[in-house]
Design a protein around this motif. Sequence first.
Motif, mmCIF file in Angstrom:
data_model
loop_
_atom_site.group_PDB
_atom_site.id
_atom_site.type_symbol
_atom_site.label_atom_id
_atom_site.label_comp_id
_atom_site.label_asym_id
_atom_site.label_seq_id
_atom_site.Cartn_x
_atom_site.Cartn_y
_atom_site.Cartn_z
ATOM 1 N N SER A 144 35.997 26.583 -11.548
ATOM 2 C CA SER A 144 35.134 25.495 -11.107
ATOM 3 C C SER A 144 36.005 24.398 -10.501
ATOM 4 O O SER A 144 37.085 24.105 -11.024
ATOM 5 N N PRO A 145 35.567 23.782 -9.389
ATOM 6 C CA PRO A 145 36.391 22.739 -8.782
ATOM 7 C C PRO A 145 36.494 21.481 -9.637
ATOM 8 O O PRO A 145 37.529 20.819 -9.654
ATOM 9 N N PHE A 146 35.411 21.119 -10.358
ATOM 10 C CA PHE A 146 35.421 19.876 -11.130
ATOM 11 C C PHE A 146 34.994 20.055 -12.578
ATOM 12 O O PHE A 146 35.376 19.282 -13.434
ATOM 13 N N GLY A 147 34.172 21.045 -12.857
ATOM 14 C CA GLY A 147 33.789 21.311 -14.238
ATOM 15 C C GLY A 147 32.779 20.360 -14.828
ATOM 16 O O GLY A 147 32.561 20.359 -16.046
ATOM 17 N N ASP A 148 32.118 19.551 -13.994
ATOM 18 C CA ASP A 148 31.197 18.554 -14.531
ATOM 19 C C ASP A 148 29.909 19.166 -15.060
ATOM 20 O O ASP A 148 29.187 18.516 -15.810
ATOM 21 N N ASP A 149 29.586 20.396 -14.646
ATOM 22 C CA ASP A 149 28.386 21.047 -15.163
ATOM 23 C C ASP A 149 28.706 21.947 -16.361
ATOM 24 O O ASP A 149 27.882 22.759 -16.761
ATOM 25 N N TRP A 150 29.907 21.775 -16.927
ATOM 26 C CA TRP A 150 30.315 22.500 -18.124
ATOM 27 C C TRP A 150 30.504 21.501 -19.263
ATOM 28 O O TRP A 150 30.915 20.369 -19.051
ATOM 29 N N GLY A 151 30.218 21.956 -20.489
ATOM 30 C CA GLY A 151 30.417 21.111 -21.653
ATOM 31 C C GLY A 151 31.870 21.087 -22.088
ATOM 32 O O GLY A 151 32.749 21.644 -21.424
ATOM 33 N N PRO A 152 32.146 20.448 -23.233
ATOM 34 C CA PRO A 152 33.525 20.381 -23.729
ATOM 35 C C PRO A 152 34.046 21.750 -24.146
ATOM 36 O O PRO A 152 33.278 22.621 -24.567
ATOM 37 N N GLY A 154 35.391 24.745 -26.197
ATOM 38 C CA GLY A 154 35.059 25.147 -27.555
ATOM 39 C C GLY A 154 33.573 25.178 -27.836
ATOM 40 O O GLY A 154 33.155 25.686 -28.879
ATOM 41 N N SER A 155 32.763 24.660 -26.903
ATOM 42 C CA SER A 155 31.316 24.645 -27.092
ATOM 43 C C SER A 155 30.693 25.869 -26.443
ATOM 44 O O SER A 155 31.383 26.756 -25.939
ATOM 45 N N ASP A 156 29.347 25.920 -26.422
ATOM 46 C CA ASP A 156 28.630 26.973 -25.697
ATOM 47 C C ASP A 156 27.853 26.379 -24.519
ATOM 48 O O ASP A 156 26.923 26.999 -24.012
ATOM 49 N N GLU A 157 28.240 25.196 -24.074
ATOM 50 C CA GLU A 157 27.541 24.489 -23.003
ATOM 51 C C GLU A 157 28.067 24.943 -21.642
ATOM 52 O O GLU A 157 29.087 24.453 -21.153
ATOM 53 N N ILE A 158 27.360 25.896 -21.049
ATOM 54 C CA ILE A 158 27.755 26.446 -19.760
ATOM 55 C C ILE A 158 26.565 26.383 -18.813
ATOM 56 O O ILE A 158 25.421 26.242 -19.262
ATOM 57 N N PRO A 159 26.771 26.480 -17.498
ATOM 58 C CA PRO A 159 25.648 26.452 -16.564
ATOM 59 C C PRO A 159 24.623 27.536 -16.882
ATOM 60 O O PRO A 159 24.969 28.647 -17.286
ATOM 61 N N VAL A 160 23.344 27.206 -16.668
ATOM 62 C CA VAL A 160 22.266 28.092 -17.118
ATOM 63 C C VAL A 160 22.291 29.438 -16.413
ATOM 64 O O VAL A 160 21.957 30.472 -17.018
ATOM 65 N N PRO A 308 28.340 13.764 -4.372
ATOM 66 C CA PRO A 308 27.692 13.532 -5.673
ATOM 67 C C PRO A 308 28.235 14.488 -6.722
ATOM 68 O O PRO A 308 28.597 15.623 -6.426
ATOM 69 N N TYR A 309 28.309 14.005 -7.958
ATOM 70 C CA TYR A 309 28.586 14.900 -9.071
ATOM 71 C C TYR A 309 27.310 15.654 -9.432
ATOM 72 O O TYR A 309 26.213 15.088 -9.367
ATOM 73 N N LYS A 310 27.440 16.897 -9.787
ATOM 74 C CA LYS A 310 26.284 17.668 -10.253
ATOM 75 C C LYS A 310 25.896 17.149 -11.633
ATOM 76 O O LYS A 310 26.748 16.958 -12.488
ATOM 77 N N GLN A 311 24.611 16.955 -11.815
ATOM 78 C CA GLN A 311 24.113 16.479 -13.099
ATOM 79 C C GLN A 311 23.594 17.645 -13.914
ATOM 80 O O GLN A 311 22.920 18.529 -13.383
ATOM 81 N N LYS A 312 23.887 17.656 -15.194
ATOM 82 C CA LYS A 312 23.450 18.750 -16.063
ATOM 83 C C LYS A 312 21.938 18.734 -16.195
ATOM 84 O O LYS A 312 21.303 17.685 -16.252
#
Length: 316
Positions: A144-152, A154-160, A308-312
């Motif tokens: 990912s170029p910036f990773g803003d749509d990914w969580g921290p 160690g989590s399971d927060e990934i793009p849908v 713009p940054y992608k918003q989750k």
Amino acid sequence: MSTESTARQAYPAPDGVLIGHLTPGSEAWDEARAGLCITATEIAAVMGLSPWQSPFSLWHKKAGLPTPPFEMSSPIEWGTRLEEPVADKWQDEHPGFLAAPAGTWHNRDREWQRATPDRLIYPQPAGEFEVPDQAIALLEVKTSPFGDDWGPTGSDEIPVHYRCQIQWQLDTLGLKVCHVALLVSGHDYREYTVEYDEADAKLLRKTAAEFLRTVDAGERPPIDGADATYRTIRVQPDGMEDRDVEISFGLVCRWDDAYQALAKASADLTQVRGEVLDLIGNGKRAVCEERRIAYRTVRDGKTYSLNPYKQKDTAA
């Protein structure tokens, strides 16, 4: 691995049947993904959640109708080039396991359900010539170029859309866990763990089966606002006849309203971009209460772009 063979077996997955280790873009690769089947990279499109495909564009592909040619974008190219070193990094971080190329699989009970995970994870054999046990998890490699749509990490927060892909892979092979190795901006390494969700998998299967039914029945999905849909419509004609085609008054009203709204939105966007850029000045980012709004790129000391940054999607 590029050899196309079903004789070279991967070690087993509980519910998966190996089709083979197929070279992407080859005839055998295309055959394994063609027709009335759904692959892991297609399931997000079936659900209407893919950034690259729409249900409309995928339906035309599965129906054997014209679709836009594949375009190798820079993110896709570098994601492919960096897959092996990122997978090697995961392997270095987990010495007790072996991450091996997975091949292409179909589900044991549903041949139309197919997946090509990046890696299968096995317990590390004790000896050089020992055979690994059964696969215990998957490894997916992403960039990912910036990773803003990914969580921290160690989590399971990934793009849908990646969550759809992973749930489909786990359900296809009968595995319960997928590890995700992510490289952000070429230097920020992160890891995520996604567990199998039976309810999500059931919804994916049900929606995919209905989608394939519509393909078989010739029931085309409605036209939506996705760019992939418009590009698919563009390639359907195979010539031009010098004739007029009558369209409805209601459609004309929507046409006029959409173009008027576009002109206003374009002017509003230009104005707000100017205000944001003016406030940033020589800075890099615009933020609001720790939320990143936009970032500035520079060439030769001057602003090159404001992005713009992608918003989750908080509803996902």
